[in-house]
Design an enzyme around this catalytic site. Sequence first.
Site, short mmCIF file in Angstrom:
data_model
loop_
_atom_site.label_atom_id
_atom_site.label_comp_id
_atom_site.label_asym_id
_atom_site.label_seq_id
_atom_site.Cartn_x
_atom_site.Cartn_y
_atom_site.Cartn_z
N HIS A 85 -28.67 -49.88 -25.91
CA HIS A 85 -28.82 -51.15 -25.18
C HIS A 85 -28.76 -52.33 -26.13
CE1 HIS A 85 -31.14 -49.30 -21.49
NE2 HIS A 85 -29.83 -49.19 -21.36
N TYR A 95 -33.10 -56.46 -16.52
CA TYR A 95 -33.89 -55.35 -15.94
C TYR A 95 -34.26 -55.55 -14.46
CZ TYR A 95 -33.93 -52.62 -20.16
OH TYR A 95 -33.53 -51.84 -21.21
N GLU A 137 -36.94 -52.76 -27.13
CA GLU A 137 -35.71 -53.49 -27.46
C GLU A 137 -36.02 -54.84 -28.11
OE1 GLU A 137 -33.52 -53.22 -23.75
OE2 GLU A 137 -33.45 -51.04 -23.98
N GLN A 207 -18.40 -48.03 -29.13
CA GLN A 207 -19.17 -47.75 -30.35
C GLN A 207 -18.28 -47.01 -31.36
OE1 GLN A 207 -20.64 -47.10 -27.13
NE2 GLN A 207 -21.58 -49.09 -27.46
N GLY A 276 -13.05 -32.98 -35.48
CA GLY A 276 -12.20 -34.10 -35.10
C GLY A 276 -12.71 -35.39 -35.70
N PHE A 396 -20.44 -38.79 -28.91
CA PHE A 396 -19.53 -39.94 -28.88
C PHE A 396 -19.33 -40.41 -27.44
CE2 PHE A 396 -17.04 -39.70 -33.14
CZ PHE A 396 -18.20 -40.01 -33.81
C1 FAD Z 1 -22.36 -43.38 -30.95
C2 FAD Z 1 -20.86 -43.31 -30.84
C3 FAD Z 1 -20.10 -43.26 -31.99
C4 FAD Z 1 -18.70 -43.17 -31.90
N1 FAD Z 1 -17.96 -43.13 -33.05
C5 FAD Z 1 -16.61 -43.04 -32.99
C6 FAD Z 1 -15.83 -43.00 -34.19
O1 FAD Z 1 -16.33 -43.06 -35.30
N2 FAD Z 1 -14.46 -42.92 -34.05
C7 FAD Z 1 -13.86 -42.85 -32.82
O2 FAD Z 1 -12.62 -42.79 -32.77
N3 FAD Z 1 -14.60 -42.87 -31.69
C8 FAD Z 1 -15.95 -42.99 -31.74
N4 FAD Z 1 -16.68 -43.03 -30.58
C9 FAD Z 1 -15.97 -43.04 -29.29
C10 FAD Z 1 -15.53 -44.48 -28.96
O3 FAD Z 1 -16.67 -45.27 -28.70
C11 FAD Z 1 -14.63 -44.56 -27.72
O4 FAD Z 1 -15.25 -43.88 -26.67
C12 FAD Z 1 -13.25 -43.99 -27.98
O5 FAD Z 1 -12.60 -44.74 -29.01
C13 FAD Z 1 -12.40 -44.03 -26.71
O6 FAD Z 1 -12.32 -45.36 -26.26
P1 FAD Z 1 -11.00 -45.91 -25.57
O7 FAD Z 1 -11.33 -47.24 -24.99
O8 FAD Z 1 -9.85 -45.80 -26.48
O9 FAD Z 1 -10.78 -44.85 -24.45
P2 FAD Z 1 -11.24 -44.97 -22.93
O10 FAD Z 1 -10.36 -45.90 -22.21
O11 FAD Z 1 -12.70 -45.20 -22.90
O12 FAD Z 1 -10.93 -43.48 -22.48
C14 FAD Z 1 -11.64 -42.38 -23.04
C15 FAD Z 1 -10.92 -41.09 -22.71
O13 FAD Z 1 -10.91 -40.88 -21.32
C16 FAD Z 1 -9.59 -40.74 -20.84
N5 FAD Z 1 -9.55 -41.44 -19.56
C17 FAD Z 1 -9.44 -42.77 -19.36
N6 FAD Z 1 -9.50 -43.06 -18.05
C18 FAD Z 1 -9.65 -41.88 -17.41
C19 FAD Z 1 -9.78 -41.52 -16.06
N7 FAD Z 1 -9.76 -42.41 -15.08
N8 FAD Z 1 -9.92 -40.20 -15.78
C20 FAD Z 1 -9.94 -39.26 -16.76
N9 FAD Z 1 -9.83 -39.56 -18.06
C21 FAD Z 1 -9.70 -40.84 -18.38
C22 FAD Z 1 -8.71 -41.36 -21.89
O14 FAD Z 1 -7.43 -40.75 -21.93
C23 FAD Z 1 -9.46 -41.08 -23.15
O15 FAD Z 1 -9.16 -39.80 -23.64
C24 FAD Z 1 -18.07 -43.13 -30.64
C25 FAD Z 1 -18.85 -43.19 -29.48
C26 FAD Z 1 -20.22 -43.29 -29.58
C27 FAD Z 1 -21.04 -43.36 -28.32
C1 HEM Z 2 -35.23 -48.59 -17.12
C2 HEM Z 2 -33.97 -48.89 -16.93
C3 HEM Z 2 -32.81 -48.24 -17.63
C4 HEM Z 2 -32.62 -46.92 -17.97
C5 HEM Z 2 -33.56 -45.76 -17.74
C6 HEM Z 2 -31.33 -46.84 -18.63
C7 HEM Z 2 -30.79 -45.67 -19.11
C8 HEM Z 2 -29.61 -45.60 -19.83
C9 HEM Z 2 -29.06 -44.38 -20.42
C10 HEM Z 2 -29.67 -43.01 -20.33
C11 HEM Z 2 -27.93 -44.72 -21.05
C12 HEM Z 2 -26.98 -43.77 -21.83
C13 HEM Z 2 -27.39 -43.82 -23.27
C14 HEM Z 2 -26.42 -43.10 -24.17
O1 HEM Z 2 -25.38 -43.67 -24.47
O2 HEM Z 2 -26.71 -41.98 -24.55
C15 HEM Z 2 -27.74 -46.13 -20.90
C16 HEM Z 2 -26.68 -46.83 -21.40
C17 HEM Z 2 -26.39 -48.12 -21.03
N1 HEM Z 2 -27.19 -48.98 -20.30
FE1 HEM Z 2 -28.99 -48.55 -19.54
N2 HEM Z 2 -30.77 -48.08 -18.67
C18 HEM Z 2 -31.63 -48.96 -18.09
C19 HEM Z 2 -31.44 -50.31 -17.92
C20 HEM Z 2 -30.28 -50.98 -18.24
C21 HEM Z 2 -30.03 -52.38 -17.97
C22 HEM Z 2 -31.04 -53.34 -17.37
C23 HEM Z 2 -28.76 -52.64 -18.40
C24 HEM Z 2 -28.02 -53.95 -18.34
C25 HEM Z 2 -27.48 -54.42 -17.29
C26 HEM Z 2 -28.22 -51.41 -18.94
C27 HEM Z 2 -26.97 -51.28 -19.49
C28 HEM Z 2 -26.51 -50.15 -20.14
C29 HEM Z 2 -25.22 -50.06 -20.76
C30 HEM Z 2 -24.16 -51.15 -20.78
C31 HEM Z 2 -25.14 -48.79 -21.32
C32 HEM Z 2 -23.94 -48.18 -22.06
C33 HEM Z 2 -23.22 -47.41 -21.04
C34 HEM Z 2 -21.76 -47.44 -21.14
O3 HEM Z 2 -21.21 -48.53 -21.26
O4 HEM Z 2 -21.20 -46.36 -21.04
N3 HEM Z 2 -29.17 -50.44 -18.82
N4 HEM Z 2 -28.77 -46.65 -20.15
#
Ligand code: FAD
Ligand code: HEM
Length: 403
Positions: A85, A95, A137, A207, A276, A396
Amino acid sequence: MLSQQTIQIIKATVPVLEAKGVEITTVFYRNLFQDYPQLLNIFNQTNQKKGRQQTALANTVLAAAKYIDRLETILPVVKQIAQKHRSLMVKPEHYPIVGEYLLAAIKEVLGDAATDEIIGAWGEAYGVIAQVFIDIEKEMYEEAEQRSGGWADFKEFIVADKVKESEVITSFYLKPVDGGMVPSFIPGQYVTVRVKIPGEEYLVNRQYSLSAAPNKESFRVSVKREKEPNTPEGRASNYLHDQVGVNDRIALTVPAGVFTLEAEKNKAPLVFIGAGVGVTPLMSMVQSIAKQEPGRKVTFVQAAKNPRVQAFQNELESLEDKLSDFRLTFVYSEQMGGEQNDKIKQGHVDEEFLRNLKADADSEYYICGPVPFLKAVTSGLRELEIPDEKVHFEFFGPAEAIH
Ligand SMILES: Cc1cc2nc3c(=O)[nH]c(=O)nc-3n(C[C@H](O)[C@H](O)[C@H](O)COP(=O)(O)OP(=O)(O)OC[C@H]3O[C@@H](n4cnc5c(N)ncnc54)[C@H](O)[C@@H]3O)c2cc1C
Ligand code: HEM
């Protein structure tokens, strides 16, 4: 404090909500984004499409509700989510909005079964859970801004260098545009990268783990191009590969994340297992160990489909001269023509492979890769009776259950 009666109602209704959890959060997100489309600048739309975020939020609210009278039990999970977050600039004012839409979604899905008493109890419980997140936070925002070289909000970085690491992975070396210092971070942490993709209405946040040891020069992130047949191509990764070059700018928040070496204070041998692009956080960790504790016993296993998509092979091999007790193995899943030896193997990191590693019993394991890989490796380690607390892993994507 919640009353005993409220706690009883919450605990009694958790199973009902568990059964409908994903339905509730799906309705929740639909309504939330309809009324607050600006939140699409924060949320990852691909995770939404794949249903991953719905599951994550539903699971967490319900897990928190189960432990509502002893929330300290789930503190490690709360911290991990709070880091995500914080890295995405989720703020206290968000929130109540999420709370309102979550309660409305519970009402919509449960219909008449959602009595005023039940909705009232869940409203109170959400308030308590939300306050735990808001408080943690707040501390994280303060720490991010006050740490040496830290900042608030997103900050502009310039691409100082762009290096192709393999057919699919490219590194970006990033420096603050304002000439400010590059802050330290804990190896294993990630940054949230925010980009404005031309032609797209909303900002895209992703990320990326920092893939080099902390240093004063730059951050390094290494990005895999996501392009698989029959799915839309990855938005951020393809944009970064194709459109972002040296001297271009991207915005970052301060490094975040709890998948860190610091969590582990003793001098136990380390076993790194990455698959990977999941090798990125492990690169930062192993490089730091090479700088700071070159005598530490380290085993590093890198799994890849084949050498063409494998990144950092030379960089890892160069550590053989820097670490005095270092064992490096590359495991390729595709059939290879060449010879296999102690360093180069063909196959998968399964239980048998892990058994043959013969790692010391007190080893600490750091694992990162796709979810099926995490499942295979962690269940293999369980079979070998490695205690869970010695096994650290990173997702990831949104965290999910792997056992
Ligand atoms: C803590 C953390 C660390 C990370 N570190 C790295 C890192 O070091 N290097 C790295 O390369 N990535 C890393 N990632 C992953 C990165 O954040 C992205 O998720 C990744 O780059 C894919 O993003 P994108 O926008 O290119 O793909 P997105 O548009 O998010 O798509 C992701 C995947 O889903 C598929 N997809 C898209 N739309 C659909 C759909 N409608 N249905 C089915 N499949 C679909 C795409 O083909 C793709 O394979 C990390 C993620 C986290 C949470
Ligand atoms: C008590 C309330 C909430 C709970 C329990 C909650 C829980 C979670 C959990 C479990 C994740 C996934 C974490 C991970 O990446 O492993 C997440 C991600 C996230 N949360 Fe929350 N959340 C809360 C409130 C909020 C609020 C208020 C916001 C803002 C509008 C928010 C925005 C997000 C966003 C943007 C992500 C990343 C998700 C993505 O983009 O894929 N959350 N939260």
